[in-house]
Design an enzyme around this catalytic site. Structure first.
Site, PDB file in Angstrom:
ATOM      1  N   HIS A  61      49.548  47.031  40.800  1.00  0.00           N
ATOM      2  CA  HIS A  61      50.875  46.580  40.181  1.00  0.00           C
ATOM      3  C   HIS A  61      50.578  45.615  38.922  1.00  0.00           C
ATOM      4  O   HIS A  61      51.167  45.600  37.926  1.00  0.00           O
ATOM      5  CB  HIS A  61      51.633  45.627  41.169  1.00  0.00           C
ATOM      6  CG  HIS A  61      52.867  44.912  40.563  1.00  0.00           C
ATOM      7  ND1 HIS A  61      53.992  45.562  40.314  1.00  0.00           N
ATOM      8  CD2 HIS A  61      52.952  43.552  40.491  1.00  0.00           C
ATOM      9  CE1 HIS A  61      54.748  44.661  39.721  1.00  0.00           C
ATOM     10  NE2 HIS A  61      54.138  43.513  40.013  1.00  0.00           N
ATOM     11  N   THR A  64      46.481  46.106  44.529  1.00  0.00           N
ATOM     12  CA  THR A  64      47.397  47.484  44.226  1.00  0.00           C
ATOM     13  C   THR A  64      47.338  47.437  42.759  1.00  0.00           C
ATOM     14  O   THR A  64      46.528  46.682  41.789  1.00  0.00           O
ATOM     15  CB  THR A  64      48.893  47.330  44.494  1.00  0.00           C
ATOM     16  OG1 THR A  64      49.483  46.150  43.975  1.00  0.00           O
ATOM     17  CG2 THR A  64      48.724  47.297  46.151  1.00  0.00           C
ATOM     18  N   ALA A  78      55.301  36.705  33.633  1.00  0.00           N
ATOM     19  CA  ALA A  78      54.575  37.666  32.487  1.00  0.00           C
ATOM     20  C   ALA A  78      55.703  38.656  32.455  1.00  0.00           C
ATOM     21  O   ALA A  78      55.861  39.114  31.262  1.00  0.00           O
ATOM     22  CB  ALA A  78      53.433  38.087  32.851  1.00  0.00           C
ATOM     23  N   ARG A 115      39.196  31.075  31.163  1.00  0.00           N
ATOM     24  CA  ARG A 115      39.927  31.584  30.102  1.00  0.00           C
ATOM     25  C   ARG A 115      41.112  30.638  29.810  1.00  0.00           C
ATOM     26  O   ARG A 115      41.651  30.509  28.896  1.00  0.00           O
ATOM     27  CB  ARG A 115      40.544  33.233  30.306  1.00  0.00           C
ATOM     28  CG  ARG A 115      39.401  34.036  30.175  1.00  0.00           C
ATOM     29  CD  ARG A 115      39.636  35.358  30.751  1.00  0.00           C
ATOM     30  NE  ARG A 115      38.723  36.394  30.524  1.00  0.00           N
ATOM     31  CZ  ARG A 115      37.397  36.244  31.057  1.00  0.00           C
ATOM     32  NH1 ARG A 115      37.097  35.402  31.752  1.00  0.00           N
ATOM     33  NH2 ARG A 115      36.469  37.149  30.863  1.00  0.00           N
ATOM     34  N   ILE A 151      47.004  38.114  37.745  1.00  0.00           N
ATOM     35  CA  ILE A 151      45.502  38.371  38.622  1.00  0.00           C
ATOM     36  C   ILE A 151      45.847  39.585  39.295  1.00  0.00           C
ATOM     37  O   ILE A 151      46.840  39.750  40.094  1.00  0.00           O
ATOM     38  CB  ILE A 151      45.406  37.210  39.522  1.00  0.00           C
ATOM     39  CG1 ILE A 151      45.297  35.725  38.808  1.00  0.00           C
ATOM     40  CG2 ILE A 151      44.163  37.296  40.360  1.00  0.00           C
ATOM     41  CD1 ILE A 151      45.063  34.524  39.393  1.00  0.00           C
ATOM     42  N   GLU A 182      58.649  38.733  32.415  1.00  0.00           N
ATOM     43  CA  GLU A 182      60.121  38.465  31.623  1.00  0.00           C
ATOM     44  C   GLU A 182      59.801  37.935  30.390  1.00  0.00           C
ATOM     45  O   GLU A 182      60.725  37.779  29.343  1.00  0.00           O
ATOM     46  CB  GLU A 182      60.747  37.287  32.302  1.00  0.00           C
ATOM     47  CG  GLU A 182      61.258  37.645  33.675  1.00  0.00           C
ATOM     48  CD  GLU A 182      60.479  37.834  34.701  1.00  0.00           C
ATOM     49  OE1 GLU A 182      60.716  38.757  35.615  1.00  0.00           O
ATOM     50  OE2 GLU A 182      59.195  37.247  34.781  1.00  0.00           O
TER      51      GLU A 182
END
Length: 457
Positions: free
Chosen positions: A91, A89, A59, A130, A85, A61
């Site tokens: 991130h 953390t 994602a 989704r 997902i 990039e």
């Protein structure tokens, strides 16, 4: 959060257009399904859509490839697909926020829709619903959003004159427009005790094009303010970052060039802000007076100088790789301001390939061409005035220029020039247009008089 798919767009154009899908490969079980569902829905909604799909590692990039596609191909729409997902953390949230901001900036800068379906999910259960499930499938949602926004853009383009009245500035360079302007110029240049033709040229065109120039300058001023949206905040951020780094630069050795480049850049940024504020104040006053040419030109000139100053900064900072990390935030802010300046410059740059303000560049070009072609026609007539008058004297009894109405005289000279020296214009066209212009500008007797004279030539 939506609990169902949006409805399919109601009114769909079957116009052939191109859509590029930029999709992440990571979490392939889900992203492959996203891509497949998007492609299938697009094909069902409009079989004429050309779909190009590009896959990237993850994602993070996606924005880089979206920007690259914009620069090289400029499709009607880009769809960004990916899946993040959440872990233990933050991130995932950071990546999602970064991707969202980048895609929005790219879409606004290029004025091209980017459908953002880089999904952030808590777990694989949400991801399945989704990406693979049918009720909340974001692939289908992306396809419907893309087709809907493309249809909206088509509607805007079809009714552009109504929605964007400044496009009415654009003039059609018809032969009649040029001939009528030439006749008006010849009339004024031939008045007794009037100025020489060369001396009255600028004043004449200011009068003739006053309405068009007024509308064009107003449109340019509004375009400048549109481009400048959000600029104040970025300049404030740049000043804050500069204030923070300057003390450190001042105490370090070999950084004098960085300090001077930053100082020059800040001064130019402030100068451009002042010009933009002046334009904003002028428009807010809602004066009937036209936006002054000089006010717009000054802003354009400062913006051009600023682009050069930023380029100089880029060169200077690249000579200090050891400062690259500390200057990263400043360089990112300057990059944002540079993109804004490039759009600013495109408003008046005839060689610009940025499409946003192409209609303004076309209007400026047409006004300039209209003036040039009219003046060329006038110059030819004045150059051959003695020959033209001799031809008229051969068919008008006791002809003398001063004995003919000045408007009729201008029309006759132009038409005689075309009949005698412009072989590419059919005789009937010249005579018919001269008669119509005489009806518009002359007396009740002008049309019949001019018809008789030209018919005898």
């Amino acid at each position: 959060m939506s609990k169902a798919l949006p409805p399919k767009p109601r009114s769909l154009s079957q116009k052939k257009s191109a859509i590029t899908i930029v999709a992440a490969q990571y979490n392939a079980e889900f992203t492959d399904a996203l891509v497949e569902n998007t492609q299938q829905e697009l094909s069902e909604l409009n079989p004429n859509i050309e779909i190009n799909t590009i896959r990237v590692p993850g994602a993070f990039e996606i924005p880089v490839l979206v920007e690259s596609v914009m620069q090289q191909h400029k499709p009607a729409c880009i769809i960004a697909l990916g899946l993040i997902i959440r872990g233990q953390t933050a991130h995932g949230d950071m990546v999602a926020e970064s991707v969202t901001q980048s895609l929005q900036q790219i879409a606004v800068y290029h004025v091209t829709p980017v459908i953002h379906e880089v999904i952030l999910c808590d777990d694989t259960k949400q991801a399945y619903a989704r990406c693979i499930g049918s009720k909340l499938n974001r692939g289908k949602e992306a396809a419907r959003a893309a087709v809907a926004i493309m249809e909206s853009i088509n509607q805007v383009q079809r009714s552009s004159t109504r929605i964007f009245p400044h496009k009415a500035v654009m003039i059609m360079l018809k032969r009649r427009n040029i001939r009528e302007a030439a006749i008006q110029f010849l009339y004024l240049a031939d008045l007794e005790d009037g100025p020489e033709a060369a001396d009255m040229e600028d004043a004449f065109w200011q009068m003739i094009q006053e309405s068009s120039l007024k509308k064009l300058n107003l449109a340019k001023a509004k375009a400048i303010l549109h481009v400048a949206q959000g600029r104040d905040g970025r300049v404030i951020k740049l000043n804050e970052l500069t204030s923070t780094i300057q003390p450190e630069l001042a105490t370090a050795s070999g950084t004098k060039d960085l300090i001077e480049a930053l100082k020059k850049l800040a001064a130019q940024e402030d100068k451009l802000s002042s010009h933009i504020d002046a334009l904003r104040s002028f428009l807010q006053n809602k004066s009937d007076n036209p936006v002054p040419d000089q006010m717009i030109q000054d802003a354009m000139d400062v913006n051009h100088s600023l682009i050069q100053a930023r380029s100089s900064w880029d060169e200077t900072s690249s000579d200090h790789p050891d400062w690259a990390v500390k200057l990263e935030a400043i360089n990112a802010t300057i990059a944002h301001l540079t993109r804004s300046s490039q759009r600013f410059a495109s408003i008046d740059d005839p060689e610009s390939t940025i499409v946003d303000f192409a209609h303004l560049r076309t209007s400026s070009s047409e006004l300039s061409t209209f003036r040039r072609e009219t003046q060329e026609l006038v110059a030819h007539i004045l150059q051959h005035k003695e020959e033209i008058d001799a031809s008229l004297a051969s068919v008008i009894e006791n002809y003398a220029p001063q004995r003919v109405d000045p408007v009729d005289r201008a029309i006759l000279r132009l038409a005689t020039y075309e009949l005698r020296m412009a072989d590419d214009i059919p005789r009937a066209v010249t005579i018919n247009e001269a008669i119509e212009i005489a009806k518009k500008f002359g007396t009740n007797e002008s049309a019949r008089f001019i018809n008789g004279v030209l018919d005898a030539l």
